[in-house]
Design an enzyme around this catalytic site. Sequence first.
Site, PDB file in Angstrom:
ATOM      1  N   LYS A 129       0.984  -1.221  -0.115  1.00 23.37           N
ATOM      2  CA  LYS A 129       0.310   0.008  -0.248  1.00 23.37           C
ATOM      3  C   LYS A 129       0.855   1.106  -0.115  1.00 23.37           C
ATOM      4  O   LYS A 129       0.513   2.175  -0.872  1.00 23.37           O
ATOM      5  CB  LYS A 129      -0.940   0.039   1.290  1.00 23.37           C
ATOM      6  CG  LYS A 129      -1.868   1.315   1.388  1.00 23.37           C
ATOM      7  CD  LYS A 129      -2.543   1.532   2.715  1.00 23.37           C
ATOM      8  CE  LYS A 129      -2.637   2.742   2.907  1.00 23.37           C
ATOM      9  NZ  LYS A 129      -3.329   3.094   4.222  1.00 23.37           N
ATOM     10  N   ASP A 165      -6.741   1.234   0.603  1.00 23.02           N
ATOM     11  CA  ASP A 165      -6.896   1.365   1.971  1.00 23.02           C
ATOM     12  C   ASP A 165      -7.949   0.909   2.461  1.00 23.02           C
ATOM     13  O   ASP A 165      -8.840   0.172   1.480  1.00 23.02           O
ATOM     14  CB  ASP A 165      -6.640   3.119   2.167  1.00 23.02           C
ATOM     15  CG  ASP A 165      -7.838   3.818   1.811  1.00 23.02           C
ATOM     16  OD1 ASP A 165      -8.821   2.975   0.842  1.00 23.02           O
ATOM     17  OD2 ASP A 165      -7.771   4.832   2.141  1.00 23.02           O
TER      18      ASP A 165
END
Length: 211
Positions: A122, A140
């Site tokens: 991420k 997310d």
Amino acid sequence: MRAAGEVREELLGMLEERYGERVRERWYSDPFHVLVACILSQRTREENTEKASRALLSVAPTPERLSSLPLPRIRRLIRGVGLAGQKARNLKRTARLLLERYGGRVPETREALMELPGVGPKTADVVLCYGLGKPAVPVDTHVNRISKRLGLVREGAGLEEVRETLQRLFPVEKWHLLNRGMVLFGREICLPRHPRCGQCPLRGCPSRVRK
């Protein structure tokens, strides 16, 4: 259940209409600053991340400056974040690696970014997208939640599967709209708890139908 293509087109249309202008504003920043903020943000509330990022980057805005700071001072500057000691070590090591391997620049590939201490998938995708202006779909909590509520991704999918599925379903030129728009939508309407389904413009949302 509606086909993924129908859901995709409705979602893109809504995101463009609702958030398009905000998304098209200058949306990428200094890649080193984005990298630092992302490392600090892990397991940390947004307001604490912002405070710690401002404190640290005001003193050490470059890899050179950060690598020269003593660890105790880095820890003091970022003391409001979770796992501050571990993050201080990762940040100092990352700054040194940027200097040793990349001449003080942030690498521009996902693989190279993920070799840096404290950088996972991420964080790498956020740096690519928001620090370097490159196509990526950072997943997310908002992107993950909304993708599954809309039935775009199977409920049990991990974050990498979510990312790969979204990148396959949506054209690359829409990836930034998709990510930034879903984050904003997740904060305003499609909340983790008590989503505001009555305000949701997506008529075909399966989760909304069940309510």
